[in-house]
Design an enzyme around this catalytic site. Structure first.
Site, PDB file in Angstrom:
ATOM      1  N   LYS A 165      25.295  35.106   0.637  1.00 39.24           N
ATOM      2  CA  LYS A 165      26.407  34.585   1.423  1.00 39.24           C
ATOM      3  C   LYS A 165      26.681  35.549   2.576  1.00 39.24           C
ATOM      4  CE  LYS A 165      26.576  30.921  -0.499  1.00 39.24           C
ATOM      5  NZ  LYS A 165      26.403  29.674   0.239  1.00 39.24           N
ATOM      6  N   LYS A 265      23.549  17.930  -1.357  1.00 36.48           N
ATOM      7  CA  LYS A 265      24.535  18.057  -2.440  1.00 36.48           C
ATOM      8  C   LYS A 265      24.940  16.656  -2.873  1.00 36.48           C
ATOM      9  CE  LYS A 265      26.480  22.555  -1.217  1.00 36.48           C
ATOM     10  NZ  LYS A 265      25.587  23.051  -0.156  1.00 36.48           N
TER      11      LYS A 265
HETATM   12 MG    MG Z   1      24.454  26.137   2.070  1.00 35.88          MG
END
Ligand code: MG
Length: 367
Positions: A165, A265
């Protein structure tokens, strides 16, 4: 067969690591997940789950799932849950947008279809490839030292793919990528996911500084056009995520040569029906995929497992085992990570049985 009842539960999912942090100082400590049970007049019940990554990742939020199902649910009573394309069209006619609201209902209907046909969802999605499939570990945003240490630790647990991240201060991000890559062994893969956190000039500095590192760059900027601009100035493999939420976006990005890998997703696309459509389109276009969801527990992880396992192995870049990030189990029979990999259940439907004592009293029932 007709939908006769829709039941909605809420469950908190705390994290083993305590919290999860990504670009722009965003973080979640306890995930708020919604479980939806769709029951038929023949007594078959299917389950789905949706868990947004807090209210600031996509245009979705946890309470919105429940308010949305409360709004949409009554129009689905009396409909055949096995007719998934028809059901999705009906949901789109009854409610514009809000794909994440529709996702748990759609997944529950796939669970019903599997139970009624006696087949695992992976078979209904095209058939499982191989024994199992590869997972990645998301590395929450910390100091470069801390993140490198976490990679080493998760590598010990068997993971071979890591998603850092980043999307913070560019100079710190360059250190994060560089120190993380030093932990890797041949065959490992590293992704630097900025989650829209860089401006163009920052992204350009980072990709230039890490040009000799074997790293994938994911969703550097907020706008598609800005990502495309960065893409045109780097030879590093490129992943798009937040800006891709439908077939037209996949086709445009493929036409523009804007990505090498796309992140699909399930709830971003509105459920397994649309995620399968997107998955099959990407196979036709030659685009590899990360298959996952925004977050979730055992039921989301089961749905991911069926989608990922039924994806041609060379097109599956990686998938996620969210149920190993959270401390609260939701269902028996859910897939479990073994040595950085996972297999979908061969039992009919999703292959899970919710723990009703964990689900507790429903938030509401539509019948
Ligand atoms: Mg991503």
């Amino acid at each position: 067969m007709k939908i006769s009842k829709i039941t909605v539960w809420q469950v908190d999912l705390p994290l083993h690591e305590g919290d999860y942090k990504w670009s722009g100082g965003k973080s979640v400590e306890t995930f708020d997940s919604t479980i939806v049970g769709v029951e038929t007049d023949e007594g078959v019940i299917g389950y789905g789950e949706v868990c947004p990554l807090g209210p600031v990742y996509l245009a979705s939020y946890a309470k919105g799932v429940r308010v949305g199902v409360e709004e949409l649910g009554p129009s689905l009573l009396g409909e055949n849950p096995l007719h998934l394309e028809k059901l999705n069209r009906l949901m789109d006619q009854a409610m514009k947008g809000h794909p994440y609201v529709k996702s748990a209902i759609d997944v529950a209907c796939w669970d019903i279809l599997g139970k009624v046909s006696g087949l695992p969802v992976s078979s209904l999605l095209g058939g499982a490839y191989g024994e199992n499939f590869v997972l990645y570990r998301a590395i929450s945003q910390e100091s470069p030292d801390e993140m490198a240490k976490k990679i080493a630790g998760y590598r010990e647990e068997g993971y071979r793919r890591f998603q850092l991240k980043v999307g913070g201060d560019p100079d710190t991000d360059i250190k994060r990528i560089s120190q993380a890559s030093a932990q890797l062994q041949p065959g490992d893969k590293l992704v630097a996911d900025a989650n829209t956190g860089w401006l163009k000039h920052e992204a350009m500095r980072v990709v230039e500084a890490v040009r000799d590192i074997d790293v994938y760059i994911e969703q550097p900027c907020l706008r598609y056009e800005d990502c495309l601009s960065v893409r045109k100035h780097t030879n590093l493999p490129f992943v798009l995520d937040e800006v891709i939420d439908g077939m037209p976006e996949i086709l445009k990005a493929s036409h523009d040569l804007a990505m090498d890998v796309v992140n699909i997703k399930i709830s971003k696309f509105g459920g397994l029906t649309r995620a399968k459509q997107a998955r099959d389109l990407c196979v036709s276009l030659g685009v590899a995929m990360t298959l996952e969801d925004t977050w979730g527990g055992d039921i989301v992880t089961s749905a991911i497992a069926h989608l990922a396992h039924s994806t041609p192995t060379d097109f599956l870049f990686t998938a996620t085992d969210f149920n190993s990030y959270v401390t609260q189990p939701l269902a028996n029979g859910a897939p479990q990570r073994i040595n950085g990999r996972m297999a979908s259940s061969m039992a009919p439907g999703l292959g899970i049985e919710p723990m009703m004592d964990v689900l507790g009293d429903p938030e509401f029932v539509i019948s």
